[in-house]
Write a protein that holds these residues in place. Structure first.
Motif: not given
Length: 519
Positions: A185-192, A205-216, A241-243, A264-267
């Motif tokens: 589960r990626d929690t901080g990178c633009n790997v969409l 690669g492994p299965r990736i659950y991407p968050s997309g860009g972090v919101i700050s 799209g990193w953040s 993204a699968t979650q935020i």
């Protein structure tokens, strides 16, 4: 016909090409959508193996004609019998129970587990993998990855560019698989786009659950701009799209929707200060309740959830007030906050290596400023107590390394360090298998993996399987990279260190290789 592998034809002169001589041990990927090639795996044959068959012809043209005829269309692939792989002579840890099924068998058909038994399974057409007494268990799940980071966030902006970040990420993906991690589960990178490419079979690669860009917020943990930036300046990494710097409900809602739009699968939201960042003190609380509520509302509209970066009581409780379901880090909270998390079903994502090992000696982190070193000391002081409270009150715990760059090859050590506090091998293993899969399921329909459960060995589950030397319920060192002898993800083989006679259909990989150069 047993296992019917798609093959190319060998030509006596073809194998003499210098490229093939010098690259005969390079393992190849199909590079086409998985369903078209049900019998291909990323690491089940080397270049010579792919070129070998019982036929011999004398022209290069004939080889490519034969190759093109071997490739099936999607409709033809559906008519074929899915490949079966039978694991025999294995002790099974199913990701849930505290006892192994000894001398068991597991049958994989296609990308799912078809049968699990304590007795031998009859499957005359299956490829056989003799585990020779090894433990068969679910592929590991890392719940806090930063797949595209190397030397901190700015390196892809200041020293290199997005092309290099993507190329580097491809190495990290292979390294995760080599370690036995079949899901992240990626929690901080633009790997969409990277996640989309893995899902579509473009890259391994492994299965990736991407968050997309972090919101700050401005000045928050995801504000990765320069000191002299003017208000409204959009940093280069933010452009890619990193953040997302979001101030106010409208901007927060737009950022969340844009992430989901991209897959993204979650935020991931930055709800408090951090150790390694420049502009946000550790005591700081970030994002208003209204901003986080707007993001949570968007996630719920998509059938998903929000996770937050937070360290202390005020930031964690504000996030829970807003409806957040997972807390990353959490190192400086009180026992009262832990009790609230347990009562309201809020999960803890634990990063034990960073908090207990790396931050125990912040002076050794040469690129930290004096302020960052002080923040690291505070985190180290609070982490052990926080973990003890979380264990005491039965908080749902998952583990994620939060390790990148030179430490990316150490993901399983996060389990080792967590267990120094938990002293419970079963629970620790569950944090990276069935517990992790439970939290991943909160992504609902946003997940691309809906054919079966992850993190368990059971009929109908995804065939994400590793074979390890030793019993991890007795000694967690069994899950360290050098003890992981076989890796299957989605029914495809990515690593095979077994003796040739134990898995004759799958080409062995040199166990001395370094998949990742920092290892």
């Amino acid at each position: 016909m047993k296992g019917k592998l798609v093959t190319l034809v060998m030509i006596s002169n073809f194998i003499q090409w210098p490229f093939l001589q010098s690259h005969s041990n390079i393992l190849i990927q199909k590079w086409q959508p998985r369903q078209n090639f049900p019998d291909y795996s990323w690491q089940n044959m080397n270049m010579k193996g792919v070129l070998m068959s019982g036929l011999k012809v004398s022209t290069v043209a004939a080889a490519f004609v034969a190759a093109s005829l071997s490739f099936t269309t999607p409709s033809q692939a559906q008519e074929q019998t899915p490949r079966q792989v039978l694991f025999s002579n294995v002790n099974i840890f199913n990701g849930v129970d505290g006892e192994l099924v000894e001398n068991g068998s597991v049958l994989v058909e296609g990308n799912l587990i078809k049968a699990v038994s304590a007795d031998p399974i009859e499957a005359p057409d299956a490829f056989v993998v003799d585990g020779e007494g090894r433990t068969l268990m679910p592929g590991l799940i890392d719940m806090h990855s930063h797949l595209c980071l190397r030397d901190g966030i700015p390196w892809a902006r200041t020293d290199y560019d997005q092309m290099l970040a993507g190329a580097y990420t491809s190495l990290v993906l292979i390294d995760y698989l080599d370690q036995g991690f079949t899901t992240t589960r990626d929690t901080g990178c633009n790997v969409l786009g990277v996640a989309k490419g893995v899902n579509n079979g473009v890259i391994p690669g492994p299965r990736i659950y991407p968050s997309g860009g972090v919101i700050s917020q401005t000045g928050g943990h995801g504000d990765i701009g320069f000191f002299n930036d003017l208000p409204g300046t959009v940093d280069d990494l933010e452009k890619h799209g990193w953040s997302y710097i979001a101030d106010g409900v409208t901007e927060a809602r737009r950022a969340a929707r844009h992430n989901f739009r991209g897959g993204a699968t979650q935020i991931k939201v930055m709800a408090g200060g951090g150790v390694a960042s420049e502009f946000d003190p550790l005591h700081m609380t970030q994002m208003s309740v209204e901003e986080m509520e707007a993001i949570v509302e968007v996630a719920r509209d998509y059938g998903s959830y929000v996770t937050v970066h937070a360290y202390h009581d005020r930031s964690v409780n504000r996030a829970i007030d807003a409806g957040v379901r997972t807390i990353e880090h959490n190192f400086l909270v009180s026992e009262e906050t832990i009790i609230r998390m347990a009562n309201e079903g809020v999960a803890l994502s634990a990063q034990a290596v960073m908090s207990l090992e790396a931050f125990a000696d912040p002076e050794s982190i040469t690129f930290f400023s004096a302020d960052q070193k002080n923040k690291a000391r505070a985190v180290n002081a609070g982490a052990k107590q926080m973990f003890e409270w979380a264990l005491k009150h039965n908080v749902l715990i998952v583990t994620g390394g939060d390790m990148f760059g030179p430490d990316v090859g150490r993901q399983a050590e996060n389990l080792i360090w967590f267990n120094k506090i938990a002293n419970n091998n079963l629970l620790t293993l569950q944090t990276a298998t069935s517990n992790a899969a439970e939290v991943l399921s909160w992504s609902g329909e946003m997940s691309k993996h809906k054919d079966g459960p992850l993190g368990v060995i059971q009929e109908g589950a995804y065939a994400d399987i590793i074979l390890v030397n030793g019993n991890p319920l007795e000694d967690l060192d069994a899950v360290l990279r050098d003890n992981v002898d076989f890796v299957m993800k989605d029914g495809l083989v990515y690593k095979n260190w077994l003796p040739t006679e134990n898995a004759p259909e799958f080409q062995p990989i040199n166990p001395n290789r370094n998949a990742y150069l920092s290892r």
